[in-house]
Write a protein that holds these residues in place. Structure first.
Motif, mmCIF file in Angstrom:
data_model
loop_
_atom_site.group_PDB
_atom_site.id
_atom_site.type_symbol
_atom_site.label_atom_id
_atom_site.label_comp_id
_atom_site.label_asym_id
_atom_site.label_seq_id
_atom_site.Cartn_x
_atom_site.Cartn_y
_atom_site.Cartn_z
ATOM 1 N N UNK A 26 -1.821 9.161 -2.740
ATOM 2 C CA UNK A 26 -2.989 8.614 -3.455
ATOM 3 C C UNK A 26 -2.789 7.114 -3.692
ATOM 4 N N UNK A 27 -3.727 6.320 -3.208
ATOM 5 C CA UNK A 27 -3.640 4.862 -3.342
ATOM 6 C C UNK A 27 -4.244 4.454 -4.683
ATOM 7 N N UNK A 28 -3.381 4.043 -5.617
ATOM 8 C CA UNK A 28 -3.815 3.679 -6.968
ATOM 9 C C UNK A 28 -4.321 2.243 -7.027
ATOM 10 N N UNK A 29 -3.641 1.365 -6.315
ATOM 11 C CA UNK A 29 -3.996 -0.054 -6.333
ATOM 12 C C UNK A 29 -3.714 -0.649 -4.962
ATOM 13 N N UNK A 30 -4.660 -1.463 -4.494
ATOM 14 C CA UNK A 30 -4.515 -2.082 -3.179
ATOM 15 C C UNK A 30 -4.863 -3.561 -3.253
ATOM 16 N N UNK A 31 -3.973 -4.376 -2.680
ATOM 17 C CA UNK A 31 -4.190 -5.811 -2.548
ATOM 18 C C UNK A 31 -3.874 -6.183 -1.097
ATOM 19 N N UNK A 32 -4.328 -7.346 -0.633
ATOM 20 C CA UNK A 32 -4.003 -7.748 0.744
ATOM 21 C C UNK A 32 -2.500 -7.824 1.008
ATOM 22 N N UNK A 33 -1.715 -7.995 -0.077
ATOM 23 C CA UNK A 33 -0.273 -8.180 0.084
ATOM 24 C C UNK A 33 0.562 -7.009 -0.432
ATOM 25 N N UNK A 34 -0.077 -5.979 -0.957
ATOM 26 C CA UNK A 34 0.707 -4.879 -1.552
ATOM 27 C C UNK A 34 -0.085 -3.590 -1.605
ATOM 28 N N UNK A 35 0.666 -2.473 -1.694
ATOM 29 C CA UNK A 35 0.093 -1.146 -1.855
ATOM 30 C C UNK A 35 0.833 -0.430 -2.988
ATOM 31 N N UNK A 36 0.088 0.282 -3.832
ATOM 32 C CA UNK A 36 0.669 0.988 -4.979
ATOM 33 C C UNK A 36 0.168 2.426 -4.948
ATOM 34 N N UNK A 37 1.095 3.364 -4.657
ATOM 35 C CA UNK A 37 0.737 4.770 -4.482
ATOM 36 C C UNK A 37 1.257 5.636 -5.634
ATOM 37 N N UNK A 38 0.597 6.800 -5.814
ATOM 38 C CA UNK A 38 1.125 7.841 -6.682
ATOM 39 C C UNK A 38 1.337 9.092 -5.845
ATOM 40 N N UNK A 39 2.502 9.726 -5.998
ATOM 41 C CA UNK A 39 2.799 10.940 -5.239
ATOM 42 C C UNK A 39 2.185 12.150 -5.924
ATOM 43 N N UNK A 40 2.209 13.269 -5.244
ATOM 44 C CA UNK A 40 1.631 14.500 -5.790
ATOM 45 C C UNK A 40 2.407 15.023 -6.992
ATOM 46 N N UNK A 41 3.649 14.563 -7.180
ATOM 47 C CA UNK A 41 4.458 15.006 -8.320
ATOM 48 C C UNK A 41 4.468 13.983 -9.461
ATOM 49 N N UNK A 42 3.655 12.927 -9.348
ATOM 50 C CA UNK A 42 3.561 11.948 -10.426
ATOM 51 C C UNK A 42 4.489 10.763 -10.301
ATOM 52 N N UNK A 43 5.185 10.647 -9.168
ATOM 53 C CA UNK A 43 6.014 9.473 -8.929
ATOM 54 C C UNK A 43 5.179 8.333 -8.358
ATOM 55 N N UNK A 44 5.802 7.176 -8.206
ATOM 56 C CA UNK A 44 5.064 6.000 -7.720
ATOM 57 C C UNK A 44 5.837 5.291 -6.608
ATOM 58 N N UNK A 45 5.067 4.675 -5.698
ATOM 59 C CA UNK A 45 5.637 3.908 -4.587
ATOM 60 C C UNK A 45 4.933 2.557 -4.547
ATOM 61 N N UNK A 46 5.709 1.486 -4.504
ATOM 62 C CA UNK A 46 5.163 0.135 -4.415
ATOM 63 C C UNK A 46 5.696 -0.517 -3.146
#
Length: 262
Positions: A26-46
């Protein structure tokens, strides 16, 4: 409650568009220079396009799979030798929010706080990568300055000198290209508590000091490169002068011998 943070620098550049098309979280936040995801278990990826990837509360096995996917998509080598950092986020509503060495204390597990932390750690990791490269370059320069001191000359000429200058310039250009990583996102300007958290993280992670340190290292390297280049040009000019002198001497001897024969 504690959440583990792990981040590393995987490459000098990450193509955000390629990653976006391939990662299915799930893409929580998107910028031209970055991506911020949330996993199905509530973790995050930047993921930042200047090369940093940060995980919060993501299992080790899943981290490995994601990194392997990034490797394959971008055709980059293993991250085993790359800059990495580990932190802990402690969630405790009874404590005051604080930024400590390798630990951040939050009163609540809010997504904007997590994003701010991951953004700052991504900056720190990138700085660690460039700091390591600038130190390596400076150490190479010390080898040549030691040669200059002990031998009175530098064993760095021609193609080798040009390649060395290219290495230094390439590193400077990479840092210049990624200067925006030190900008504060609009989200933090608009929310005072996030701005305060980002400021505290910047101070604790020595973001400004380390950036200045990198610039100073590169400045020293550049000064030495200018010296090496001048010495190389002087040596080349001296060689040309000796060649001209020898040719003149040969011409004089030849003329003298010719006159004696006749």
């Amino acid at each position: 409650m504690e959440k583990l943070v792990f981040g590393l620098h995987v490459n000098s550049n990450i193509n955000i568009e390629i990653i976006k098309k391939s990662l299915l979280f799930e893409l929580v936040r998107e910028e031209p220079t970055e991506l911020f995801y949330m996993t199905e278990t509530g973790g995050y990826i930047f993921i930042a396009n200047y090369g940093s990837v940060v995980f919060v509360d993501v299992e080790q096995d899943k981290q490995t799979l994601i990194l392997r996917s990034i490797h394959n998509l971008l055709e980059i080598k293993s991250t085993s030798d790359f800059q990495s950092e580990k932190y802990t986020i402690e969630i405790d509503s009874k404590k005051q929010r604080r930024v400590l060495f390798n630990k951040i204390i939050l009163t609540s597990y809010e997504v904007d706080n997590i994003y701010t932390i991951m953004f700052s750690i991504a900056q720190s990791i990138a700085l660690g990568y460039y700091s390591s490269r600038s130190e390596h370059l400076l150490e190479e320069t010390r080898v040549y300055t030691t040669q200059l001191e002990t031998k009175g000359k530098v064993d760095l000429k021609g193609r080798q000198l040009i390649q060395y200058i290219g290495k230094a310039l390439n590193l400077k250009n990479q840092i210049a290209r990624n200067l925006y990583i030190f900008d504060t996102p609009q989200l933090m300007w608009e929310e005072q508590s996030l701005d305060q958290l980002h400021t505290a993280l910047t101070r604790e992670l020595d973001i400004t000091l380390r950036y200045r340190y990198i610039q100073e290292n590169l400045g020293i390297v550049q000064e030495n490169l200018e010296l090496f280049k001048d010495l190389s040009q002087h040596s080349h000019s001296a060689q040309l002068e000796w060649i001209i002198i020898i040719l003149i001497l040969i011409e004089v001897v030849d003329l003298f011998v010719t006159k004696l024969i006749h």
